[in-house]
Enzyme design. Structure first.
Site, PDB file in Angstrom:
ATOM      1  N   ASP A 109      44.800  55.054  27.428  1.00  0.00           N
ATOM      2  CA  ASP A 109      44.933  53.594  27.421  1.00  0.00           C
ATOM      3  C   ASP A 109      46.429  53.269  27.558  1.00  0.00           C
ATOM      4  OD1 ASP A 109      44.230  50.929  26.998  1.00  0.00           O
ATOM      5  OD2 ASP A 109      44.130  51.115  24.847  1.00  0.00           O
ATOM      6  N   PHE A 158      36.860  47.236  26.651  1.00  0.00           N
ATOM      7  CA  PHE A 158      36.598  48.193  25.584  1.00  0.00           C
ATOM      8  C   PHE A 158      35.245  48.859  25.836  1.00  0.00           C
ATOM      9  CE2 PHE A 158      35.411  49.853  21.487  1.00  0.00           C
ATOM     10  CZ  PHE A 158      36.592  50.453  21.083  1.00  0.00           C
ATOM     11  N   ARG A 171      28.786  56.899  19.899  1.00  0.00           N
ATOM     12  CA  ARG A 171      29.250  58.108  20.603  1.00  0.00           C
ATOM     13  C   ARG A 171      28.101  58.798  21.327  1.00  0.00           C
ATOM     14  NH1 ARG A 171      34.502  59.273  18.733  1.00  0.00           N
ATOM     15  NH2 ARG A 171      34.873  58.848  16.543  1.00  0.00           N
TER      16      ARG A 171
HETATM   17  P1  5GP Z   1      46.424  55.362  23.804  1.00  0.00           P
HETATM   18  O1  5GP Z   1      47.478  55.979  22.935  1.00  0.00           O
HETATM   19  O2  5GP Z   1      46.373  55.925  25.195  1.00  0.00           O
HETATM   20  O3  5GP Z   1      46.513  53.864  23.799  1.00  0.00           O
HETATM   21  O4  5GP Z   1      45.115  55.628  23.008  1.00  0.00           O
HETATM   22  C1  5GP Z   1      44.054  56.350  23.418  1.00  0.00           C
HETATM   23  C2  5GP Z   1      43.015  56.265  22.326  1.00  0.00           C
HETATM   24  O5  5GP Z   1      42.656  54.888  22.077  1.00  0.00           O
HETATM   25  C3  5GP Z   1      41.749  56.944  22.775  1.00  0.00           C
HETATM   26  O6  5GP Z   1      41.737  58.313  22.452  1.00  0.00           O
HETATM   27  C4  5GP Z   1      40.690  56.137  22.059  1.00  0.00           C
HETATM   28  O7  5GP Z   1      40.509  56.670  20.770  1.00  0.00           O
HETATM   29  C5  5GP Z   1      41.271  54.745  21.931  1.00  0.00           C
HETATM   30  N1  5GP Z   1      40.778  53.842  22.994  1.00  0.00           N
HETATM   31  C6  5GP Z   1      41.491  53.242  23.962  1.00  0.00           C
HETATM   32  N2  5GP Z   1      40.713  52.477  24.756  1.00  0.00           N
HETATM   33  C7  5GP Z   1      39.455  52.603  24.270  1.00  0.00           C
HETATM   34  C8  5GP Z   1      38.189  52.064  24.671  1.00  0.00           C
HETATM   35  O8  5GP Z   1      38.030  51.311  25.638  1.00  0.00           O
HETATM   36  N3  5GP Z   1      37.119  52.432  23.912  1.00  0.00           N
HETATM   37  C9  5GP Z   1      37.213  53.264  22.845  1.00  0.00           C
HETATM   38  N4  5GP Z   1      36.091  53.545  22.193  1.00  0.00           N
HETATM   39  N5  5GP Z   1      38.390  53.791  22.441  1.00  0.00           N
HETATM   40  C10 5GP Z   1      39.493  53.464  23.150  1.00  0.00           C
END
Ligand code: 5GP
Length: 181
Positions: A109, A158, A171
């Site tokens: 993300d 999301f 999940r």
């Molecule tokens: P980042 O550090 O890249 O922002 O975070 C990644 C983490 O954020 C992922 O491993 C996940 O746990 C969470 N995350 C980011 N976007 C989503 C999403 O659309 N759905 C879900 N369930 N988790 C997300």
């Protein structure tokens, strides 16, 4: 018989269905097999979101690769805005020094988690370190982090299912879908 994904009542829509996920994971497995043919590969799943993807990806790897599997778990430091600092909850069992390491994640993300995690793992001096993510939301990036292997690029919504949760739920869904709000 074609696979049919029933829409779960918690989803507003299915973004990626079961058959599409399965076909793409087989392609990723074939690509990784070609890239690491004849090598010893340490595949490291980032708990918990990667487990369903990891299970399928591992079975899509060919015998040309000598595969070792491990897991890590990290949490972001709580706070209003993500700082990108992570806390290691579960570390690698064996040292990755001198090994080819492939980190498997559910979704990238902002990129902050993987930027921090790859920095931590690089300190253990693996021979190489790449990232394979099932999903990528490139619009949301706060760092220039770019995973080498990406299953699907998705818009900034999301999503849950196929290992991804909302408060530890959903999940188990066999597809990736957008949660109803
Ligand atoms: P980042 O550090 O890249 O922002 O975070 C990644 C983490 O954020 C992922 O491993 C996940 O746990 C969470 N995350 C980011 N976007 C989503 C999403 O659309 N759905 C879900 N369930 N988790 C997300």
């Amino acid at each position: 018989m074609a696979l049919q994904t029933a829409v779960h009542p918690a989803l507003s829509r299915v973004l990626i269905d079961e058959a599409t996920l399965s076909a793409r994971i087989k392609e990723l497995g074939a690509q990784i097999t070609r890239d690491y043919s004849g090598k010893r590969l340490m595949v490291v799943g980032v708990l918990k979101g990667s487990v369903i993807f990891l299970a399928d990806l591992l079975r899509a790897l060919g015998p040309e690769v000598d595969v070792e599997t491990d897991f890590v778990a990290v949490s972001s430091y709580a706070g209003k805005a993500s700082t990108g600092a992570i806390r290691t909850l579960l570390d690698l069992r064996h040292s990755p020094e001198g090994k080819d390491l492939l980190l498997v994640e559910d979704i990238v993300d902002t990129g902050l988690t993987l930027t921090a995690l790859t920095e931590t793992l690089r300190a253990h001096r693996p021979n190489s370190l790449e990232v394979c993510t099932l999903l990528d939301k490139p619009e949301c990036r706060k760092t220039p982090f770019q995973p080498k292997y990406v299953g699907f690029k998705i818009p900034n919504e999301f999503v849950v299912g196929f290992g991804l949760d909302y408060d530890e739920r959903y999940r188990q869904l066999p597809c990736v879908g957008v949660l109803k709000i």
